[in-house]
Enzyme design. Structure first.
Site, short mmCIF file in Angstrom:
data_model
loop_
_atom_site.label_atom_id
_atom_site.label_comp_id
_atom_site.label_asym_id
_atom_site.label_seq_id
_atom_site.Cartn_x
_atom_site.Cartn_y
_atom_site.Cartn_z
N ALA A 79 0.82 -1.21 0.00
CA ALA A 79 0.00 0.00 0.00
C ALA A 79 0.86 1.27 0.00
CB ALA A 79 -0.90 -0.01 1.24
N SER A 106 -1.83 -2.54 -5.31
CA SER A 106 -2.74 -2.53 -4.16
C SER A 106 -3.97 -1.65 -4.39
CB SER A 106 -2.00 -2.03 -2.92
OG SER A 106 -2.89 -1.80 -1.85
N TYR A 129 -9.24 -5.18 -2.02
CA TYR A 129 -9.84 -5.20 -0.69
C TYR A 129 -11.32 -4.90 -0.89
CZ TYR A 129 -5.44 -5.22 1.98
OH TYR A 129 -4.25 -5.57 2.55
N THR A 155 -7.43 -10.26 -1.49
CA THR A 155 -6.74 -10.49 -0.21
C THR A 155 -7.76 -10.89 0.84
OG1 THR A 155 -5.01 -8.94 -0.81
CG2 THR A 155 -5.23 -9.45 1.53
N LYS A 221 -5.46 -14.54 -2.13
CA LYS A 221 -4.22 -14.25 -1.39
C LYS A 221 -4.47 -14.37 0.10
CE LYS A 221 -0.75 -10.51 -0.89
NZ LYS A 221 -0.88 -9.90 0.42
N HIS A 245 0.62 -12.45 4.81
CA HIS A 245 0.65 -10.99 4.73
C HIS A 245 1.98 -10.45 5.29
CE1 HIS A 245 -2.54 -7.89 3.76
NE2 HIS A 245 -1.59 -7.08 4.22
N GLY A 277 6.27 -13.94 1.30
CA GLY A 277 6.66 -13.93 2.72
C GLY A 277 8.08 -14.42 2.90
C1 FNR Z 1 1.86 -5.19 2.44
N1 FNR Z 1 1.04 -6.24 2.01
C2 FNR Z 1 -0.16 -5.96 1.38
N2 FNR Z 1 -0.93 -6.96 0.90
C3 FNR Z 1 -2.09 -6.68 0.25
O1 FNR Z 1 -2.76 -7.62 -0.17
N3 FNR Z 1 -2.48 -5.38 0.08
C4 FNR Z 1 -1.77 -4.33 0.53
O2 FNR Z 1 -2.15 -3.18 0.36
C5 FNR Z 1 -0.58 -4.61 1.24
N4 FNR Z 1 0.17 -3.60 1.77
C6 FNR Z 1 1.40 -3.85 2.33
C7 FNR Z 1 2.20 -2.80 2.74
C8 FNR Z 1 3.47 -3.05 3.22
C9 FNR Z 1 4.34 -1.90 3.64
C10 FNR Z 1 3.95 -4.39 3.32
C11 FNR Z 1 5.34 -4.69 3.82
C12 FNR Z 1 3.14 -5.44 2.93
C13 FNR Z 1 1.50 -7.64 2.11
C14 FNR Z 1 2.32 -8.04 0.87
O3 FNR Z 1 1.53 -8.12 -0.28
C15 FNR Z 1 3.00 -9.42 1.06
O4 FNR Z 1 2.03 -10.37 1.42
C16 FNR Z 1 4.14 -9.43 2.07
O5 FNR Z 1 4.83 -8.20 2.09
C17 FNR Z 1 5.12 -10.55 1.74
O6 FNR Z 1 6.13 -10.64 2.66
P1 FNR Z 1 7.60 -9.98 2.48
O7 FNR Z 1 8.04 -10.19 1.04
O8 FNR Z 1 7.45 -8.53 2.81
O9 FNR Z 1 8.42 -10.73 3.45
C1 LAC Z 2 -0.72 -3.53 5.25
C2 LAC Z 2 -2.00 -3.42 4.51
C3 LAC Z 2 -2.26 -2.14 3.89
O1 LAC Z 2 -0.25 -4.66 5.39
O2 LAC Z 2 -2.21 -4.48 3.64
O3 LAC Z 2 -0.21 -2.53 5.74
#
Ligand code: FNR
Ligand code: LAC
Length: 356
Positions: A79, A106, A129, A155, A221, A245, A277
């Site tokens: 995001a 996102s 979302y 998600t 997801k 996540h 992840g």
């Molecule tokens: C996320 N993630 C996430 N997932 C999603 O479905 N929508 C979103 O808006 C967000 N926003 C988001 C913001 C930030 C700052 C992070 C770090 C993560 C989760 C992302 O898609 C993913 O599942 C994880 O970040 C995977 O893990 P790693 O690669 O960060 O270890």
């Molecule tokens: C987050 C949301 C925005 O992990 O997915 O911050």
């Protein structure tokens, strides 16, 4: 310092980012047990290389739901990317397009989904979302389809926000800028806003509606169990993304790589299985592929690289991961992505110290 690994970008990002946004990116929920396990679990698997295989030419290309990509690594949705760099999601779009990789954008992007699409010449999927007001969601999904997004990534692990205690402590939550897809929202704390907007009643029976209004393939997801993997397939999902996540939602759930085998077995080839992840190394990618993932996605490394160097930073990060993957494929004896299979991985033996 010239970054040589993905983790180097974290160190560099820590130097250029304010503590609030940095904590938002790197942090997880609760005690951050799952956050740490996402990495630690990869370290417990061992690769089983084959020798005397012709690895003079390596081909990392594959397809995701039929779309060609340059390697089995995509950019996970994260995001509000203008928190990281003024060019936000558009910088990631340009870097992903240049690298021939899939970008998942996102719902909560800083730039509108149309602006990201305009900056992209490569494959992109839209992360959804679902809001309580279904007309808002329907409109969003229709916009994504009209703007050329190739799939919806729903998600499912965010009915409410996880408890991110770094945010509760540092009060950064108010200062987060706007959301490109919802220009009227702002000026309130971000994670409570997410919880207020999201539909906690979202259920399996809603998947058909999402498929119908989008007309696009659907990827789910946030799946961590065989039970949910089976339901996803039964409800017509084209892809299942094994994810916790990034340890940001429910703490103490399994590391995603540890949940992968049961999901792969339950899906039984009826949908594509992906993982995110803790992917920080080419050998992490190979481990996930060997355990049955078709591709993996990177979250935080993309954020750090964007903060450090914008589009060029993301390009550099992806180049390092690609170099590590190519090197790993050569040393594993798997010159093509499809060569990597279950025989190339085994659980690590307990160390002499811990088994005494
Ligand atoms: C996320 N993630 C996430 N997932 C999603 O479905 N929508 C979103 O808006 C967000 N926003 C988001 C913001 C930030 C700052 C992070 C770090 C993560 C989760 C992302 O898609 C993913 O599942 C994880 O970040 C995977 O893990 P790693 O690669 O960060 O270890
Ligand atoms: C987050 C949301 C925005 O992990 O997915 O911050």
């Amino acid at each position: 310092m010239t970054p040589a690994t993905l983790d180097d970008f974290e160190r560099l990002a820590g130097e250029v980012m304010a503590p609030g946004p940095f904590g938002y990116v790197v942090g997880g929920a609760g005690d951050e047990v799952t956050l740490g396990e996402n990495r630690a679990a990869f370290h417990r698997w061992r690769l089983r290389p084959r020798v005397l295989v012709d690895v003079a030419t390596v081909e990392t290309a594959t397809t995701l739901l039929g779309t060609p990509v340059a390697m089995p690594v995509g950019l996970a949705p994260t995001a509000r990317q203008r928190l990281l760099h003024p060019d936000g999601e558009q910088a990631v779009a340009r870097a992903a397009s240049a690298a021939g990789l899939l970008q998942v954008v996102s719902t909560m992007s800083s730039d509108s989904l149309e602006a990201v699409a305009a900056a992209s010449s490569g494959p992109r999927w839209f992360q959804l979302y679902v809001h309580k007001d279904r007309t808002v969601t329907q409109r969003l999904v229709e916009r994504a389809a009209a703007a050329g997004y190739g799939a919806i990534v729903l998600t499912a692990d965010f009915p409410v926000s996880g408890r991110r205690e770094r945010e509760l402590r540092d009060g950064f939550a108010l200062d987060w800028g706007g959301l490109g897809n919802f220009p009227d929202l702002g000026g309130v704390e971000f994670l409570p806003l997410m919880t207020a907007l999201h539909d906690q009643r979202l259920a399996w029976t809603d998947l058909e509606w999402i498929r119908r209004v989008s007309g696009l393939p659907l990827v789910l997801k946030g799946v961590l169990t065989a039970e949910d993997a089976r339901l996803a397939v039964e409800h017509g999902c084209d892809g299942v993304l094994v994810s916790n996540h990034g340890g940001r939602q429910l703490d103490r759930v399994a590391a995603s790589v540890d949940a992968l085998p049961e999901v792969v077995a339950a899906v039984g080839g009826r949908a594509e299985v992906y993982l995110d992840g803790g992917i920080r190394r080419g050998v992490d990618v190979l481990t996930a592929l060997a355990l049955g993932a078709r591709a993996v996605f990177v979250g935080r490394p993309q954020c750090w690289a964007l903060a450090v160097g914008g589009e060029a930073g993301v390009m550099q990060m992806l180049g390092i991961l690609r170099d590590e993957l190519v090197n790993g494929m050569q040393l594993l004896g798997t010159p093509r992505v499809a060569d990597v299979g279950p025989a190339h991985v085994a659980p690590g033996l307990p160390s002499a110290v811990s088994s005494r």
